[in-house]
Design a protein around this motif. Sequence first.
Motif, mmCIF file in Angstrom:
data_model
loop_
_atom_site.group_PDB
_atom_site.id
_atom_site.type_symbol
_atom_site.label_atom_id
_atom_site.label_comp_id
_atom_site.label_asym_id
_atom_site.label_seq_id
_atom_site.Cartn_x
_atom_site.Cartn_y
_atom_site.Cartn_z
ATOM 1 N N PRO A 118 5.918 10.348 0.962
ATOM 2 C CA PRO A 118 5.029 9.189 0.777
ATOM 3 C C PRO A 118 5.289 8.113 1.820
ATOM 4 C CG PRO A 118 6.792 9.120 -0.823
ATOM 5 C CD PRO A 118 6.938 10.429 -0.107
ATOM 6 N N ALA A 119 4.253 7.331 2.077
ATOM 7 C CA ALA A 119 4.356 6.229 3.033
ATOM 8 C C ALA A 119 4.016 4.925 2.318
ATOM 9 C CB ALA A 119 3.416 6.452 4.210
ATOM 10 N N ARG A 120 4.768 3.884 2.630
ATOM 11 C CA ARG A 120 4.499 2.561 2.045
ATOM 12 C C ARG A 120 4.554 1.517 3.150
ATOM 13 N NH1 ARG A 120 7.813 0.091 -1.912
ATOM 14 N NH2 ARG A 120 9.581 0.867 -0.718
ATOM 15 N N TYR A 121 3.620 0.581 3.067
ATOM 16 C CA TYR A 121 3.654 -0.532 4.020
ATOM 17 C C TYR A 121 3.030 -1.780 3.414
ATOM 18 C CZ TYR A 121 -1.121 1.145 5.151
ATOM 19 O OH TYR A 121 -2.433 1.574 5.094
ATOM 20 N N PRO A 124 9.314 3.069 9.630
ATOM 21 C CA PRO A 124 9.912 1.916 8.950
ATOM 22 C C PRO A 124 10.475 0.882 9.910
ATOM 23 C CG PRO A 124 10.469 3.911 7.775
ATOM 24 C CD PRO A 124 9.753 4.348 9.029
ATOM 25 N N GLY A 125 10.091 -0.381 9.670
ATOM 26 C CA GLY A 125 10.507 -1.487 10.528
ATOM 27 C C GLY A 125 9.480 -1.880 11.559
ATOM 28 N N ASP A 126 8.474 -1.026 11.796
ATOM 29 C CA ASP A 126 7.424 -1.340 12.769
ATOM 30 C C ASP A 126 6.422 -2.335 12.184
ATOM 31 O OD1 ASP A 126 8.588 0.384 14.519
ATOM 32 O OD2 ASP A 126 6.964 1.857 14.524
ATOM 33 N N THR A 127 5.856 -3.139 13.078
ATOM 34 C CA THR A 127 4.807 -4.088 12.693
ATOM 35 C C THR A 127 3.590 -3.871 13.576
ATOM 36 O OG1 THR A 127 6.433 -5.769 12.057
ATOM 37 C CG2 THR A 127 4.201 -6.531 12.465
ATOM 38 N N LEU A 128 2.415 -3.942 12.971
ATOM 39 C CA LEU A 128 1.157 -3.891 13.711
ATOM 40 C C LEU A 128 0.343 -5.113 13.305
ATOM 41 C CD1 LEU A 128 -0.470 -2.204 15.739
ATOM 42 C CD2 LEU A 128 -1.580 -1.084 13.796
ATOM 43 N N PHE A 129 -0.017 -5.935 14.277
ATOM 44 C CA PHE A 129 -0.730 -7.185 14.050
ATOM 45 C C PHE A 129 -2.042 -7.107 14.814
ATOM 46 C CE2 PHE A 129 -1.507 -11.657 15.386
ATOM 47 C CZ PHE A 129 -1.501 -12.278 14.137
ATOM 48 N N ILE A 134 0.844 -1.194 0.000
ATOM 49 C CA ILE A 134 0.000 0.000 0.000
ATOM 50 C C ILE A 134 0.879 1.244 0.000
ATOM 51 C CG2 ILE A 134 -1.748 1.304 1.293
ATOM 52 C CD1 ILE A 134 -2.785 -1.342 2.359
ATOM 53 N N THR A 135 0.568 2.158 -0.903
ATOM 54 C CA THR A 135 1.300 3.421 -1.012
ATOM 55 C C THR A 135 0.352 4.576 -0.746
ATOM 56 O OG1 THR A 135 2.792 2.483 -2.670
ATOM 57 C CG2 THR A 135 2.715 4.889 -2.500
ATOM 58 N N LEU A 136 0.721 5.448 0.179
ATOM 59 C CA LEU A 136 -0.051 6.641 0.483
ATOM 60 C C LEU A 136 0.743 7.839 -0.036
ATOM 61 C CD1 LEU A 136 -1.056 5.812 4.172
ATOM 62 C CD2 LEU A 136 -2.208 5.148 2.067
ATOM 63 N N SER A 137 0.127 8.626 -0.925
ATOM 64 C CA SER A 137 0.820 9.756 -1.540
ATOM 65 C C SER A 137 0.368 11.067 -0.898
ATOM 66 C CB SER A 137 0.531 9.793 -3.041
ATOM 67 O OG SER A 137 -0.857 10.044 -3.262
ATOM 68 N N GLU A 138 0.863 12.168 -1.417
ATOM 69 C CA GLU A 138 0.488 13.490 -0.887
ATOM 70 C C GLU A 138 -1.015 13.715 -0.989
ATOM 71 O OE1 GLU A 138 2.329 15.518 0.650
ATOM 72 O OE2 GLU A 138 4.354 14.799 0.241
ATOM 73 N N LEU A 144 7.312 0.225 5.669
ATOM 74 C CA LEU A 144 8.504 0.260 4.828
ATOM 75 C C LEU A 144 9.092 1.657 4.670
ATOM 76 C CD1 LEU A 144 7.205 -2.056 1.947
ATOM 77 C CD2 LEU A 144 8.832 -2.690 3.741
ATOM 78 N N GLU A 145 8.222 2.660 4.577
ATOM 79 C CA GLU A 145 8.687 4.020 4.269
ATOM 80 C C GLU A 145 7.692 5.031 4.830
ATOM 81 O OE1 GLU A 145 9.730 6.753 0.278
ATOM 82 O OE2 GLU A 145 8.938 4.711 0.082
ATOM 83 N N GLY A 146 8.196 6.202 5.247
ATOM 84 C CA GLY A 146 7.328 7.251 5.752
ATOM 85 C C GLY A 146 6.930 7.024 7.199
#
Length: 219
Positions: A205-208, A184-189, A144-148, A167-169
Amino acid sequence: MNIKVLSPKMVAKLSQDPHVTSIGEREKVLEVAIGREVRAFRKQKEITVAELASMTGLSIGMLSKIENGNTSPSLSTLQTLANALSVPLTSFFRRFEEQRMAVHTKAGEGVELEREGTRAGHQYNLLGHIGANSSGVIVEPYLITLSEQSDVFPMFQHGGIETIYMLEGKVDYRHGDEVFSLVPGDTLFFDADAPHGPEVLVDLPARYLSIISYPQSIA
């Protein structure tokens, strides 16, 4: 809201060893598959090992070895078992013959789509999909990519379990009454039946990765 932090004690409760292989030799895999089916049919008909031994003339020890995949039964033995259990001989081989799928998605080749409830600016790339399968579980992996231009929407709600890996943002992500700051590096379950979704887009931008799993019956 019941919030838990992953701990070694929680991991110790997991019963499945991901490093166990199905024992290299093809013959051994076949023996295990046959044994699993014999046991399943016996239990389905509510027959004990002792009762099956009496019905077939096989010893309890031999039946135990067969069910545990520790011996390779002859065709005549399998035919005797098939007759006693009232199943076709070929039914003992069904799991061994099942095809196991794998989906390889090259970088940048995920299928872009709009999931139900997708908001403007939320880009979903499906990274792979296997439909009905022997595990009884459907898994949907998304990038999933979140843009401006993305709008926030903390009210997604669906059945199953979801895992997010950042992954990013940076995103403040809501789950029920709690908000988690994801970098980046965090996990939510989490249980996806509670309202959830990105509430504040802090750094774009944010990606996860979002991996959703649910029983086939819900599909």
